[in-house]
Motif scaffolding. Sequence first.
Motif, PDB file in Angstrom:
ATOM      1  N   PRO A 156       1.002  -1.201  -0.076  1.00  9.93           N
ATOM      2  CA  PRO A 156      -0.206   0.267   0.025  1.00  9.93           C
ATOM      3  C   PRO A 156       0.953   1.128   0.161  1.00  9.93           C
ATOM      4  CG  PRO A 156      -0.753  -1.649   1.489  1.00  9.93           C
ATOM      5  CD  PRO A 156       0.837  -1.946   1.178  1.00  9.93           C
ATOM      6  N   ILE A 157       0.410   2.219  -0.328  1.00 12.25           N
ATOM      7  CA  ILE A 157       1.324   3.678  -0.744  1.00 12.25           C
ATOM      8  C   ILE A 157      -0.222   4.811  -0.808  1.00 12.25           C
ATOM      9  CG2 ILE A 157       2.282   5.620  -2.402  1.00 12.25           C
ATOM     10  CD1 ILE A 157       4.353   3.018  -1.559  1.00 12.25           C
ATOM     11  N   PRO A 158       0.552   5.049   0.194  1.00 16.18           N
ATOM     12  CA  PRO A 158      -0.975   6.416   1.173  1.00 16.18           C
ATOM     13  C   PRO A 158      -0.444   7.358   0.215  1.00 16.18           C
ATOM     14  CG  PRO A 158       0.937   5.979   2.419  1.00 16.18           C
ATOM     15  CD  PRO A 158       1.410   5.596   1.410  1.00 16.18           C
ATOM     16  N   MET A 159      -2.702   7.679  -0.348  1.00 12.59           N
ATOM     17  CA  MET A 159      -2.954   8.693  -1.347  1.00 12.59           C
ATOM     18  C   MET A 159      -2.307  10.198  -0.597  1.00 12.59           C
ATOM     19  SD  MET A 159      -3.521   8.382  -5.027  1.00 12.59           S
ATOM     20  CE  MET A 159      -4.512   9.198  -5.346  1.00 12.59           C
ATOM     21  N   THR A 160      -1.885  11.374  -1.476  1.00  9.99           N
ATOM     22  CA  THR A 160      -1.836  12.776  -0.926  1.00  9.99           C
ATOM     23  C   THR A 160      -3.096  13.064  -1.867  1.00  9.99           C
ATOM     24  OG1 THR A 160      -0.427  13.919  -2.459  1.00  9.99           O
ATOM     25  CG2 THR A 160       0.130  12.283  -0.718  1.00  9.99           C
ATOM     26  N   SER A 161      -3.080  14.384  -1.351  1.00  5.33           N
ATOM     27  CA  SER A 161      -3.885  15.037  -2.196  1.00  5.33           C
ATOM     28  C   SER A 161      -3.943  15.810  -3.705  1.00  5.33           C
ATOM     29  CB  SER A 161      -4.463  16.578  -2.067  1.00  5.33           C
ATOM     30  OG  SER A 161      -2.699  17.826  -1.839  1.00  5.33           O
ATOM     31  N   THR A 162      -2.390  15.349  -3.985  1.00  2.95           N
ATOM     32  CA  THR A 162      -1.416  15.821  -5.746  1.00  2.95           C
ATOM     33  C   THR A 162      -1.570  14.074  -5.684  1.00  2.95           C
ATOM     34  OG1 THR A 162       0.768  15.735  -4.082  1.00  2.95           O
ATOM     35  CG2 THR A 162      -1.137  17.751  -4.996  1.00  2.95           C
ATOM     36  N   GLY A 163      -1.892  13.176  -5.525  1.00  8.34           N
ATOM     37  CA  GLY A 163      -1.437  11.841  -5.971  1.00  8.34           C
ATOM     38  C   GLY A 163      -0.546  10.918  -5.199  1.00  8.34           C
ATOM     39  N   PRO A 164       0.157   9.543  -5.299  1.00  8.17           N
ATOM     40  CA  PRO A 164       0.342   8.869  -4.280  1.00  8.17           C
ATOM     41  C   PRO A 164       1.883   9.700  -3.626  1.00  8.17           C
ATOM     42  CG  PRO A 164       0.248   7.220  -6.835  1.00  8.17           C
ATOM     43  CD  PRO A 164      -0.078   9.194  -6.817  1.00  8.17           C
ATOM     44  N   ASP A 165       2.156   8.918  -2.386  1.00  8.83           N
ATOM     45  CA  ASP A 165       3.351   9.933  -1.615  1.00  8.83           C
ATOM     46  C   ASP A 165       4.548   9.043  -2.563  1.00  8.83           C
ATOM     47  OD1 ASP A 165       5.221   9.360   0.099  1.00  8.83           O
ATOM     48  OD2 ASP A 165       4.299   9.403   2.165  1.00  8.83           O
ATOM     49  N   MET A 166       4.872  10.592  -3.459  1.00  2.00           N
ATOM     50  CA  MET A 166       6.055   9.759  -4.116  1.00  2.00           C
ATOM     51  C   MET A 166       7.657   9.554  -3.556  1.00  2.00           C
ATOM     52  SD  MET A 166       4.488   9.532  -7.322  1.00  2.00           S
ATOM     53  CE  MET A 166       6.013   9.685  -8.292  1.00  2.00           C
ATOM     54  N   ASP A 176      14.453  -2.227  -5.133  1.00  2.00           N
ATOM     55  CA  ASP A 176      14.264  -3.107  -4.430  1.00  2.00           C
ATOM     56  C   ASP A 176      13.353  -3.404  -6.585  1.00  2.00           C
ATOM     57  OD1 ASP A 176      13.048  -5.994  -4.551  1.00  2.00           O
ATOM     58  OD2 ASP A 176      11.295  -4.807  -2.789  1.00  2.00           O
ATOM     59  N   ALA A 177      14.098  -4.394  -6.703  1.00  2.00           N
ATOM     60  CA  ALA A 177      14.017  -5.141  -7.744  1.00  2.00           C
ATOM     61  C   ALA A 177      13.036  -5.765  -8.062  1.00  2.00           C
ATOM     62  CB  ALA A 177      15.386  -5.922  -8.477  1.00  2.00           C
ATOM     63  N   ALA A 178      12.040  -6.834  -7.151  1.00  2.00           N
ATOM     64  CA  ALA A 178      11.385  -7.079  -7.119  1.00  2.00           C
ATOM     65  C   ALA A 178      10.050  -6.513  -7.215  1.00  2.00           C
ATOM     66  CB  ALA A 178      10.417  -8.175  -5.506  1.00  2.00           C
ATOM     67  N   VAL A 179      10.105  -4.906  -7.177  1.00  2.00           N
ATOM     68  CA  VAL A 179       9.068  -4.944  -7.504  1.00  2.00           C
ATOM     69  C   VAL A 179       8.438  -3.786  -8.915  1.00  2.00           C
ATOM     70  CG1 VAL A 179       8.021  -1.822  -7.147  1.00  2.00           C
ATOM     71  CG2 VAL A 179       8.992  -2.852  -4.989  1.00  2.00           C
ATOM     72  N   LYS A 180       7.527  -4.846  -9.456  1.00  2.00           N
ATOM     73  CA  LYS A 180       7.903  -4.838 -10.554  1.00  2.00           C
ATOM     74  C   LYS A 180       6.804  -3.683 -11.410  1.00  2.00           C
ATOM     75  CE  LYS A 180      10.778  -7.564 -10.958  1.00  2.00           C
ATOM     76  NZ  LYS A 180      12.221  -7.884 -11.895  1.00  2.00           N
ATOM     77  N   GLY A 181       5.752  -3.019 -10.397  1.00  2.00           N
ATOM     78  CA  GLY A 181       4.997  -2.380 -11.069  1.00  2.00           C
ATOM     79  C   GLY A 181       4.084  -1.512 -10.096  1.00  2.00           C
ATOM     80  N   ILE A 182       3.003  -0.459 -10.514  1.00  2.00           N
ATOM     81  CA  ILE A 182       2.237   0.277  -9.643  1.00  2.00           C
ATOM     82  C   ILE A 182       1.086   0.229 -10.807  1.00  2.00           C
ATOM     83  CG2 ILE A 182       3.613   2.685 -10.237  1.00  2.00           C
ATOM     84  CD1 ILE A 182       2.915   3.549  -7.911  1.00  2.00           C
ATOM     85  N   TRP A 183       0.168   0.614  -9.497  1.00  2.00           N
ATOM     86  CA  TRP A 183      -1.301   1.060 -10.008  1.00  2.00           C
ATOM     87  C   TRP A 183      -1.482   2.181 -10.372  1.00  2.00           C
ATOM     88  CZ3 TRP A 183      -3.203  -2.911 -13.933  1.00  2.00           C
ATOM     89  CH2 TRP A 183      -3.382  -4.200 -12.712  1.00  2.00           C
ATOM     90  N   CYS A 184      -1.970   2.565 -11.202  1.00  2.00           N
ATOM     91  CA  CYS A 184      -2.805   3.495 -11.399  1.00  2.00           C
ATOM     92  C   CYS A 184      -3.735   4.335 -12.140  1.00  2.00           C
ATOM     93  CB  CYS A 184      -2.012   5.101 -11.776  1.00  2.00           C
ATOM     94  SG  CYS A 184       0.334   5.320 -11.446  1.00  2.00           S
ATOM     95  N   VAL A 185      -4.825   5.714 -11.208  1.00  2.00           N
ATOM     96  CA  VAL A 185      -5.632   5.806 -11.866  1.00  2.00           C
ATOM     97  C   VAL A 185      -5.902   7.290 -11.704  1.00  2.00           C
ATOM     98  CG1 VAL A 185      -8.129   6.022 -12.019  1.00  2.00           C
ATOM     99  CG2 VAL A 185      -7.057   4.241 -11.285  1.00  2.00           C
ATOM    100  N   PRO A 186      -4.878   7.946 -13.041  1.00  2.00           N
ATOM    101  CA  PRO A 186      -4.643   9.184 -12.116  1.00  2.00           C
ATOM    102  C   PRO A 186      -5.461  10.205 -12.763  1.00  2.00           C
ATOM    103  CG  PRO A 186      -3.481   8.819 -14.660  1.00  2.00           C
ATOM    104  CD  PRO A 186      -4.084   6.990 -13.874  1.00  2.00           C
ATOM    105  N   ASP A 213      11.973  -4.704 -16.299  1.00  2.00           N
ATOM    106  CA  ASP A 213      10.702  -4.754 -16.636  1.00  2.00           C
ATOM    107  C   ASP A 213       9.963  -3.822 -15.023  1.00  2.00           C
ATOM    108  OD1 ASP A 213      11.549  -5.693 -14.049  1.00  2.00           O
ATOM    109  OD2 ASP A 213      10.630  -8.227 -15.166  1.00  2.00           O
ATOM    110  N   PHE A 214      10.173  -2.833 -14.837  1.00  2.00           N
ATOM    111  CA  PHE A 214       9.071  -1.920 -14.266  1.00  2.00           C
ATOM    112  C   PHE A 214       7.945  -1.049 -14.913  1.00  2.00           C
ATOM    113  CE2 PHE A 214       8.175   1.946 -12.421  1.00  2.00           C
ATOM    114  CZ  PHE A 214       7.354   1.723 -10.994  1.00  2.00           C
ATOM    115  N   ARG A 215       7.236  -1.339 -14.624  1.00  2.00           N
ATOM    116  CA  ARG A 215       6.368  -0.269 -15.401  1.00  2.00           C
ATOM    117  C   ARG A 215       5.200   0.353 -14.532  1.00  2.00           C
ATOM    118  NH1 ARG A 215       9.291  -1.746 -18.569  1.00  2.00           N
ATOM    119  NH2 ARG A 215       9.689  -2.417 -20.453  1.00  2.00           N
ATOM    120  N   ILE A 216       4.608   1.035 -15.261  1.00  2.00           N
ATOM    121  CA  ILE A 216       3.898   1.977 -14.793  1.00  2.00           C
ATOM    122  C   ILE A 216       2.440   1.982 -15.364  1.00  2.00           C
ATOM    123  CG2 ILE A 216       2.708   4.453 -13.953  1.00  2.00           C
ATOM    124  CD1 ILE A 216       5.821   5.527 -14.458  1.00  2.00           C
TER     125      ILE A 216
END
Length: 433
Positions: A156-166, A176-186, A213-216
Motif C-alpha cells: 500500500p502507498i498512501p494517496m495525498t491530495s496530489t497523487g501517491p506519496d512519491m 527493490d528489484a522485486a517491485v515490478k509495477g504500480i497501479w495508477c488511476v491518475p 521490467d518495472f512498468r507504470i
Amino acid sequence: MKAYNVMTRKELVAQKAELDRQFAEAKGKGLQLDMSRGKPEPAQLDMGMGLLDVLNSDSDMKSMEGIDTRNYGLMDGITEAKHLMADVMDVPAENVIVYGNSSLAVMYDTISRSYTHGVMGATPWCKLDKVKFLCPVPGYDRHFAITQHFGIEMIPIPMTSTGPDMDLVEKYVSTDAAVKGIWCVPKYSNPQGITYSDETVKRFAALKPAAEDFRIYWDNAYAIHHLYEDKQDTLLEILSECEKAGNPDMVFEFCSTSKITFSGAGMAAMASSPANLADTKKTLTLQTIGYDKVNQLRHARYFKNLEGMLAHMKKHADIIRPKFEAVLTVLEQELGGLGIGEWTKPLGGYFISFEAMEGCAKEIVAKCKELGVVLTGAGATFPYGKDPKDSNIRIAPTYPTAEEMAQATDVFVLCVKLVSVEKLLQEAVAETA
C-alpha cells in the motif's frame, strides 16, 4: 449541532437514543437501494443508442485504409479508432492498440503476459522468488484483485491530495528489484477523485527503477469524465514525459469507452512505447485474429472525433452531476462540523470517498445494508480487502436517481452518526474503567 467529540457522555446517550429511534423508523421503510458500484444509469446508456444506427446492412463496412471490418486483419485496430482513442489519452495514434470492450481485460492480460513470458526479454515473473506491486490506497478494488490472483505481493502507498506519496514510490522502485509495477488511476482517481499534479507525473516519469521490467500501469479510466464545464482537472501526458526523462518504455496506459457508450459493448485501448507495443503484439498474434472492428468502425463514425465525444460527455455530466451534488449537500448539511467524517468533493469521475472515524467503516456499511442501502464493502479499496484503519467507504452515486441518492445518503449519514456515537460511548466507558 455540537461536534460529537466534545459532547458529554449524557449528551451522547441522548443522541444515541434519538438515532436508535430514527434507525427503527428507517428500517420500517423497506428500502432497496444499491450504490455499491460505479455503473451508468439507464438514461446514460439510452443516450448512446444512436450508435446502433450508424451501421446497417447497406453500410460501407470498410475502414479508412480500405480494410473490410467484417473480415480478418488489423489485429491492433482500425486507424480511425486508434485516432479516436489516442485523442482521449492525448497521445499519438501510432502508440495505440485498440482492443475489445474491456480495459480491465487488457490490464489482466498485460499482467498475465508479464507473469508467464516476461516483459521485453526480462525473466518471466513466474520464475522469480518474489514479485511486488505498489498500490496507491484507497484505490480500485479490481486492480488489486488482478495482482492478488497472480500471487503478487501488494504494498500500500498512501494517496495525498496530489497523487501517491512519491517519496515512498521512489524509495521502493529504486531500491527493490522485486517491485515490478504500480497501479495508477491518475485522473479523478477511484475512489477519491484526485488528479495527479504535474510534479507527481514528472516524478513518475523520472523514476529510476531497480528492475528493468518495472512498468507504470496508468489506468486513465476517467480522462474525459468531467462533472463541470467550467471546473475541470487537467493531467500532464505521461508518455511524452517519460520519453523526455529517458524512460520511454516505462508506461502502459489504458482507457475505454465503458462509461462513454455501452459498458458491455464499448472499446478499450492501450498506449505505450513502440518497443512495448511490439512486445505485446507478439502474444496478440497468437491470442486473436483481431478484435471487433465493426464495433470500432461504429464508434469512430458515431463520434467522428474527440469533439464529438466531448459533446456526448457533457450530456453524461448533466445526468450524474445532480447526483453527486445531492450526496454532497446531504453530507454537508448532516455531518458538517460534527467531527465524525470527511469526504472528497471531486470535479469528475464516478466516486466520492468518505473517511469515517477509525474502526467504524465496516459497521457503517453493515448498518446501511440492514436499512436496505448497499454500499461497496468496507476495505475493498485496499489490497486484500484490509483497510488498516477501517475508515474508508466508497460512495458510487451514478446508478440510482438523484432522489434515490438523496434518500440513500440520508440513510448513510444516519448510520455514520449512530456508529460514531456508539464508538465514542465505548471509548468513554474504556476511559472510566
